[in-house]
Every structure is written in C-alpha cells, then in structure tokens.
Design a protein around this motif. Structure first.
Motif, PDB file in Angstrom:
ATOM      1  N   ILE A   1       5.624  -0.268  10.324  1.00 21.59           N
ATOM      2  CA  ILE A   1       5.849  -0.033   8.893  1.00 21.59           C
ATOM      3  C   ILE A   1       4.624  -0.420   8.076  1.00 21.59           C
ATOM      4  O   ILE A   1       4.201   0.289   7.161  1.00 21.59           O
ATOM      5  CB  ILE A   1       7.087  -0.820   8.412  1.00 21.59           C
ATOM      6  N   THR A   2       4.028  -1.560   8.436  1.00 20.53           N
ATOM      7  CA  THR A   2       2.823  -2.023   7.725  1.00 20.53           C
ATOM      8  C   THR A   2       1.694  -1.021   7.867  1.00 20.53           C
ATOM      9  O   THR A   2       1.012  -0.688   6.893  1.00 20.53           O
ATOM     10  CB  THR A   2       2.373  -3.391   8.272  1.00 20.53           C
ATOM     11  N   LEU A   3       1.496  -0.533   9.107  1.00 15.95           N
ATOM     12  CA  LEU A   3       0.431   0.446   9.346  1.00 15.95           C
ATOM     13  C   LEU A   3       0.695   1.737   8.586  1.00 15.95           C
ATOM     14  O   LEU A   3      -0.212   2.347   8.033  1.00 15.95           O
ATOM     15  CB  LEU A   3       0.308   0.731  10.845  1.00 15.95           C
ATOM     16  N   LEU A   4       1.990   2.140   8.540  1.00 18.63           N
ATOM     17  CA  LEU A   4       2.349   3.363   7.832  1.00 18.63           C
ATOM     18  C   LEU A   4       2.069   3.243   6.341  1.00 18.63           C
ATOM     19  O   LEU A   4       1.505   4.142   5.721  1.00 18.63           O
ATOM     20  CB  LEU A   4       3.832   3.669   8.054  1.00 18.63           C
ATOM     21  N   VAL A   5       2.433   2.106   5.768  1.00 21.80           N
ATOM     22  CA  VAL A   5       2.182   1.865   4.342  1.00 21.80           C
ATOM     23  C   VAL A   5       0.692   1.883   4.053  1.00 21.80           C
ATOM     24  O   VAL A   5       0.230   2.481   3.075  1.00 21.80           O
ATOM     25  CB  VAL A   5       2.793   0.521   3.885  1.00 21.80           C
ATOM     26  N   CYS A   6      -0.102   1.242   4.904  1.00 24.28           N
ATOM     27  CA  CYS A   6      -1.557   1.206   4.716  1.00 24.28           C
ATOM     28  C   CYS A   6      -2.144   2.606   4.774  1.00 24.28           C
ATOM     29  O   CYS A   6      -3.010   2.971   3.983  1.00 24.28           O
ATOM     30  CB  CYS A   6      -2.210   0.322   5.774  1.00 24.28           C
ATOM     31  N   CYS A   7      -1.653   3.390   5.735  1.00 31.72           N
ATOM     32  CA  CYS A   7      -2.162   4.755   5.880  1.00 31.72           C
ATOM     33  C   CYS A   7      -1.820   5.605   4.665  1.00 31.72           C
ATOM     34  O   CYS A   7      -2.645   6.363   4.166  1.00 31.72           O
ATOM     35  CB  CYS A   7      -1.596   5.402   7.145  1.00 31.72           C
ATOM     36  N   LEU A   8      -0.562   5.460   4.203  1.00 29.44           N
ATOM     37  CA  LEU A   8      -0.150   6.226   3.030  1.00 29.44           C
ATOM     38  C   LEU A   8      -0.958   5.840   1.806  1.00 29.44           C
ATOM     39  O   LEU A   8      -1.372   6.676   1.019  1.00 29.44           O
ATOM     40  CB  LEU A   8       1.339   6.006   2.764  1.00 29.44           C
ATOM     41  N   THR A   9      -1.202   4.539   1.639  1.00 29.48           N
ATOM     42  CA  THR A   9      -2.008   4.054   0.515  1.00 29.48           C
ATOM     43  C   THR A   9      -3.417   4.615   0.601  1.00 29.48           C
ATOM     44  O   THR A   9      -3.988   5.060  -0.386  1.00 29.48           O
ATOM     45  CB  THR A   9      -2.050   2.512   0.511  1.00 29.48           C
ATOM     46  N   HIS A  10      -3.977   4.617   1.811  1.00 31.09           N
ATOM     47  CA  HIS A  10      -5.334   5.129   2.008  1.00 31.09           C
ATOM     48  C   HIS A  10      -5.400   6.610   1.669  1.00 31.09           C
ATOM     49  O   HIS A  10      -6.281   7.066   0.963  1.00 31.09           O
ATOM     50  CB  HIS A  10      -5.757   4.896   3.464  1.00 31.09           C
ATOM     51  N   LEU A  11      -4.399   7.364   2.156  1.00 30.83           N
ATOM     52  CA  LEU A  11      -4.372   8.791   1.886  1.00 30.83           C
ATOM     53  C   LEU A  11      -4.232   9.069   0.393  1.00 30.83           C
ATOM     54  O   LEU A  11      -4.902   9.936  -0.146  1.00 30.83           O
ATOM     55  CB  LEU A  11      -3.212   9.445   2.652  1.00 30.83           C
ATOM     56  N   THR A  12      -3.380   8.300  -0.260  1.00 28.79           N
ATOM     57  CA  THR A  12      -3.188   8.484  -1.694  1.00 28.79           C
ATOM     58  C   THR A  12      -4.483   8.233  -2.452  1.00 28.79           C
ATOM     59  O   THR A  12      -4.858   8.982  -3.342  1.00 28.79           O
ATOM     60  CB  THR A  12      -2.088   7.549  -2.218  1.00 28.79           C
ATOM     61  N   ALA A  13      -5.180   7.177  -2.067  1.00 24.32           N
ATOM     62  CA  ALA A  13      -6.444   6.848  -2.720  1.00 24.32           C
ATOM     63  C   ALA A  13      -7.472   7.944  -2.495  1.00 24.32           C
ATOM     64  O   ALA A  13      -8.175   8.358  -3.423  1.00 24.32           O
ATOM     65  CB  ALA A  13      -6.961   5.509  -2.183  1.00 24.32           C
ATOM     66  N   GLU A  14      -7.558   8.426  -1.252  1.00 25.93           N
ATOM     67  CA  GLU A  14      -8.537   9.461  -0.946  1.00 25.93           C
ATOM     68  C   GLU A  14      -8.201  10.780  -1.634  1.00 25.93           C
ATOM     69  O   GLU A  14      -9.077  11.569  -1.939  1.00 25.93           O
ATOM     70  CB  GLU A  14      -8.609   9.663   0.575  1.00 25.93           C
ATOM     71  N   GLU A  15      -6.917  10.999  -1.857  1.00 24.92           N
ATOM     72  CA  GLU A  15      -6.487  12.262  -2.444  1.00 24.92           C
ATOM     73  C   GLU A  15      -6.445  12.216  -3.972  1.00 24.92           C
ATOM     74  O   GLU A  15      -6.000  13.174  -4.604  1.00 24.92           O
ATOM     75  CB  GLU A  15      -5.101  12.623  -1.909  1.00 24.92           C
ATOM     76  N   LEU A  16      -6.877  11.149  -4.564  1.00 24.37           N
ATOM     77  CA  LEU A  16      -6.884  11.054  -6.021  1.00 24.37           C
ATOM     78  C   LEU A  16      -7.781  12.140  -6.599  1.00 24.37           C
ATOM     79  O   LEU A  16      -8.994  12.127  -6.405  1.00 24.37           O
ATOM     80  CB  LEU A  16      -7.401   9.682  -6.465  1.00 24.37           C
ATOM     81  N   LYS A  17      -7.198  13.087  -7.285  1.00 19.67           N
ATOM     82  CA  LYS A  17      -7.939  14.228  -7.814  1.00 19.67           C
ATOM     83  C   LYS A  17      -7.867  14.338  -9.333  1.00 19.67           C
ATOM     84  O   LYS A  17      -8.589  15.135  -9.928  1.00 19.67           O
ATOM     85  CB  LYS A  17      -7.416  15.530  -7.192  1.00 19.67           C
TER      86      LYS A  17
END
Length: 261
Positions: free
Chosen positions: A15-31
C-alpha cells in the motif's frame, strides 16, 4: 495465526509503495495550475497585454516546465483566501510575512518593488532620513502603507503629508506645485504617468534614486494544504531560473519600463 503478521506487513508495504507511485505519477503529470490573480497595474491586470509583466513571467516560467497557467481574476483578499482554502492552486505578487507563512509556501522572488519619491525635474534635493525633507509637502494616497518609517514620520508630523483618493491625483499636485514629492513604486510611477499624463507633462517629472523603504520582494504562494504544493513550487522556481538564464526575464522587465505592456 503467525502467518497473519508477515502478510499484514507485506500488505502495508504494498500500500505504501502504491501511494508513493501514485503521488509520483500525479506530480509528473501536473499539466495545469489554477492561479488566483488580481488587478495591480502594471504588474497584473486582465486588461493589459499578457495580463501584465508579473503574470507574463509566471505564465512563461510554468510553460518552460510543461505546465499551463490558468487565471481566475478576483479581489486580492479573495485571491489569497482561495489559495489558502484550496479552491485555486497559487497566486502571484505576495510579500513573505510570518503570519502568511502559517498558511502558504513561497516561491523564489518574482520581482522586486522599489519605493521612491517622484518629483519635478527642476527640484534638486538629497536626503538620507525623513527629517532632511524639511518643509516639502508630500502627496500620498489614502489607504496606502509606504513603509514603517514613512508611516511613523507621518504620524509624528515629521513630514507634511497630503492624502488624496487616487494615485493619479498626486501627479497633478506635483505639476501644480501643490506638493513636491509623491512616493510610489518605480515601475508603477512611470506606468501611471504614461497613462494619466500628456507626454510633455510626464517629461517634467522624474524620481529620486534613494529608496523610501526596504525593497519588497514579491513571490508566488501555494497553500500548505495543497497536495501538489511542493511540485508546483519546484516547477515554478525551475522555470523562473530558466527564464532568467535565457534572458527573457530581463527582456520582459525592459518591455515594462519601455511601456510595452
């Protein structure tokens, strides 16, 4: 029963890894960043080219980082609150204060604002403290704060200040010799003279190089409640740095001072 604990730890880790990945993706996808802006000519205005120089800088800095800046025009008090409560992402043109630091993060400075005295060119004078201004009358605008020293000197009658409703009235008072000095930021002063005076009138007025108050640094703010606050600040700061490296920042400031906005 013993197998439950290892499984639980694995589940927590996943769960921790999933949350981190989602946060990372959200940050990278900030448009896109939704920005609360207000009227403060010539720095920000819905009526000006590129919405004023500060808005132009903000737009281009984000663009260099692949982020589109979208603006919502509000009174400044509402603009600040809309950032704090999270309905909008950011707002430009704010001085860093301890009170605000409880609510928001600040970017690197977008621009600096130097407050100076405007006066007729044929008035020659020098000053280092307000007591040096002698009997000269100073025009000022109601509701404006010109720095702690100025405000105290005015309150204690060390300087003779005449307050009027609007900035533009003070230029007419200078031209008619009813006041000798008018404090305003360097860029705003020249912008207003181009806007409110005839060219031959504006040519009679200049500014004294000494700053009246400490130079103020204006920044972009993002709410500490915003889940993307760090990435917004990081992207903006990187874009702002690129803008300066490319020479575009200086170009925009030069355009401002040449009447380009």
């Amino acid at each position: 029963m013993k197998a439950i604990f290892p499984l639980t730890k694995v589940a927590v880790l996943l769960i921790t890894l999933l949350v981190c990945c989602l946060t990372h993706l959200t940050a990278e996808e900030l448009k896109q960043v939704k920005i609360a802006n207000g009227e403060w000519q010539p720095y920000t205005s819905s009526k000006m080219k590129n919405y004023g120089v500060v808005t132009h800088i903000v737009t281009e800095a984000f663009k260099l980082e692949g982020v589109k800046a979208v603006y919502d025009w509000l009174p400044w008090k509402r603009a600040y609150q809309s950032v704090v409560d999270g309905s909008l992402d950011a707002s430009p043109g704010w001085i860093q204060t301890e009170k605000r630091m409880a609510d928001v993060y600040y970017s690197d400075p977008i621009f600096e604002n130097k407050l100076v005295f405007f006066h007729l060119k044929n008035l020659s004078f020098n000053w280092s403290k307000f007591t040096d201004l002698g009997s000269m009358k100073i025009g000022a605008t109601l509701g404006y704060n010109y720095g702690t020293e100025f405000q105290e000197a005015e309150a204690n009658k060390i300087i003779d200040v005449v307050r009027v409703k609007k900035d533009e009235q003070n230029y007419k008072l200078i031209l008619n010799n009813r006041v000798q000095l008018f404090p305003i930021s360097l860029d705003a002063g020249y912008y207003q003279m181009r806007k409110y005076l005839k060219p031959d009138q504006a040519d009679l007025i200049t500014h004294h190089p000494k700053a009246i108050a400490e130079t103020r640094l204006y920044r972009l703010i993002v709410s500490k409640k915003n889940p993307h606050a760090n990435i917004i600040i990081i992207k903006f700061n990187k874009g702002l740095h690129q803008l300066k490296t490319l020479g575009l920042y200086d170009q925009y400031i030069a355009e401002l001072r040449g009447g380009g906005y």
